[in-house]
Design an enzyme around this catalytic site. Sequence first.
Site, PDB file in Angstrom:
ATOM      1  N   ARG A 190       0.839  -1.203   0.000  1.00 35.16           N
ATOM      2  CA  ARG A 190       0.000   0.000   0.000  1.00 35.16           C
ATOM      3  C   ARG A 190       0.874   1.253   0.000  1.00 35.16           C
ATOM      4  O   ARG A 190       0.599   2.238  -0.677  1.00 35.16           O
ATOM      5  CB  ARG A 190      -0.955   0.015   1.208  1.00 35.16           C
ATOM      6  CG  ARG A 190      -1.636   1.372   1.399  1.00 35.16           C
ATOM      7  CD  ARG A 190      -2.880   1.346   2.262  1.00 35.16           C
ATOM      8  NE  ARG A 190      -2.728   0.602   3.496  1.00 35.16           N
ATOM      9  CZ  ARG A 190      -2.019   0.990   4.557  1.00 35.16           C
ATOM     10  NH1 ARG A 190      -1.372   2.143   4.535  1.00 35.16           N
ATOM     11  NH2 ARG A 190      -1.956   0.235   5.636  1.00 35.16           N
TER      12      ARG A 190
ATOM     13  N   TYR B  80     -16.010  16.159 -16.546  1.00 37.21           N
ATOM     14  CA  TYR B  80     -16.352  14.742 -16.563  1.00 37.21           C
ATOM     15  C   TYR B  80     -17.432  14.490 -15.493  1.00 37.21           C
ATOM     16  O   TYR B  80     -17.352  15.020 -14.382  1.00 37.21           O
ATOM     17  CB  TYR B  80     -15.094  13.921 -16.260  1.00 37.21           C
ATOM     18  CG  TYR B  80     -15.381  12.459 -16.118  1.00 37.21           C
ATOM     19  CD1 TYR B  80     -15.793  11.709 -17.214  1.00 37.21           C
ATOM     20  CD2 TYR B  80     -15.268  11.813 -14.895  1.00 37.21           C
ATOM     21  CE1 TYR B  80     -16.089  10.358 -17.086  1.00 37.21           C
ATOM     22  CE2 TYR B  80     -15.557  10.471 -14.763  1.00 37.21           C
ATOM     23  CZ  TYR B  80     -15.969   9.757 -15.862  1.00 37.21           C
ATOM     24  OH  TYR B  80     -16.253   8.428 -15.729  1.00 37.21           O
TER      25      TYR B  80
ATOM     26  N   ASP C 164      -6.944  18.304 -15.555  1.00 41.29           N
ATOM     27  CA  ASP C 164      -7.233  16.921 -15.922  1.00 41.29           C
ATOM     28  C   ASP C 164      -6.872  16.770 -17.394  1.00 41.29           C
ATOM     29  O   ASP C 164      -7.541  17.314 -18.268  1.00 41.29           O
ATOM     30  CB  ASP C 164      -8.713  16.613 -15.665  1.00 41.29           C
ATOM     31  CG  ASP C 164      -9.058  15.156 -15.924  1.00 41.29           C
ATOM     32  OD1 ASP C 164      -8.420  14.534 -16.794  1.00 41.29           O
ATOM     33  OD2 ASP C 164      -9.980  14.642 -15.257  1.00 41.29           O
TER      34      ASP C 164
HETATM   35  C1  LIG Z   1     -12.809   8.906 -17.308  1.00 40.08           C
HETATM   36  C2  LIG Z   1     -12.395  10.214 -16.756  1.00 40.08           C
HETATM   37  C3  LIG Z   1     -12.154  10.371 -15.390  1.00 40.08           C
HETATM   38  C4  LIG Z   1     -12.369   9.245 -14.400  1.00 40.08           C
HETATM   39  O1  LIG Z   1     -11.465   8.201 -14.627  1.00 40.08           O
HETATM   40  P1  LIG Z   1     -11.795   6.664 -14.230  1.00 40.08           P
HETATM   41  O2  LIG Z   1     -10.537   5.975 -14.623  1.00 40.08           O
HETATM   42  O3  LIG Z   1     -12.985   6.276 -15.040  1.00 40.08           O
HETATM   43  O4  LIG Z   1     -12.078   6.642 -12.785  1.00 40.08           O
HETATM   44  C5  LIG Z   1     -11.724  11.605 -14.939  1.00 40.08           C
HETATM   45  N1  LIG Z   1     -11.564  12.638 -15.782  1.00 40.08           N
HETATM   46  C6  LIG Z   1     -11.800  12.525 -17.113  1.00 40.08           C
HETATM   47  C7  LIG Z   1     -11.604  13.710 -17.997  1.00 40.08           C
HETATM   48  C8  LIG Z   1     -12.220  11.320 -17.627  1.00 40.08           C
HETATM   49  O5  LIG Z   1     -12.476  11.221 -18.932  1.00 40.08           O
END
Ligand SMILES: *Cc1c(COP(=O)(O)O)cnc(C)c1O
Length: 391
Positions: free
Chosen positions: A46, A98, A169
Amino acid sequence: MRPDTRLVRFDPAPGDPHRPTATPIYQTATFAQPDGLHPEGHDYSRSGNPTRAVLEGVLADLEQATHAFAFASGMAAVSAVARLVPAGGRVVAGDDLYGGTWRLLARILARYQVQLVLVDPADLGAWEAALPGAHLALVETPTNPLLRVVDLEGLATRCRAHGVPLAVDNSVMSPLLQQPLALGADLVIHSATKFLGGHSDLTAGAVCTSDPDLAEALYLVQNGEGAGLGPFDSFLLLRGIKTLSLRLERQQANTRAVARALVDHRAVRRVHWVGLPDHPGAALHARQATGAGSVLSFETGSPSLSAAVVDHTRCFTTAVSFGGVASSIELPGAMSHASIPDGQRSLPRDLVRVSVGIEDPLDLVEDLVDSLDRASRQTRRGALAAPSPAP
Ligand SMILES: *Cc1c(COP(=O)(O)O)cnc(C)c1O
């Protein structure tokens, strides 16, 4: 070395006496210690695992960061960043988020009295007004599914002036096409489920930073909450990353062919893709990224026609997510972004999102054009057969 080379040229197993050429899956929970008083190396998976450590080194390198942390999903990565916000604090985020990120910020963080302020991500004046007193700014660019472009350097300058850490992101672009830290962001988030993994066979996430204080805070969350990526998934992700450049090259070329076919089709009203010269954010995007990616969306003017197109395609799987080697198609309002309630969302109901894969572009174009033709014939027939609505 250049990024394409670094995708495959790194030490796959530091310190391993067998000198393997692929990173082994160190599938173990604990690591024996030399004695009880002098801890050495890893002690518990972990807290740290050799397979994950190699992966985190590659991820940090790709984003030009000093630190990277791999998580069990993109949402676990977003969540680790959200942990940096104190109870009662404030997050300012772009409004084309998202769906899962919206759910986390609006519904889970609300338990800790964290206030979420949504702004038009492309409107720097709106950010400027919302930033004073905030604890985190979070943005995606290009946004998904509407593909709006945010001026990252301009936003980073404003965030810095107000002392607000900026998290970007970067899932829709991948580190090969856009590097937000170099443009002034403090944190980069990835859903590695998308382009980094690339094969739709795992969920994973990452957070990268070059700020030592943020890195320390993130490690506390990764170790303290236990959502770090496991050794087998770390191995799969390392394997996927090696072909990222090749996949992206083919996917972007295919997307160009698909976008052109959509623009030319009578049943399509609007195509959203930053690679089209008349996209309002095309010039800005070209300044801060090196490619347009392979996610696009389009509108037909009719929700039923859009639903029929999605049903008719054979080379596009009806599925959420994007960035995989196989093309997919979906209705964001009903699928990937359904967790955002209607009042909070400005998604057109006829919006179709496409993620373009590595198939033969001729198959993709033929299939999409054929589906659009069949769907338009079907909806025209349906409209003729239906009783005319009361005046
Ligand atoms: C899919 C996505 C997420 C979440 O990711 P997961 O791997 O599905 O948990 C976060 N931000 C964006 C822009 C995404 O497309």
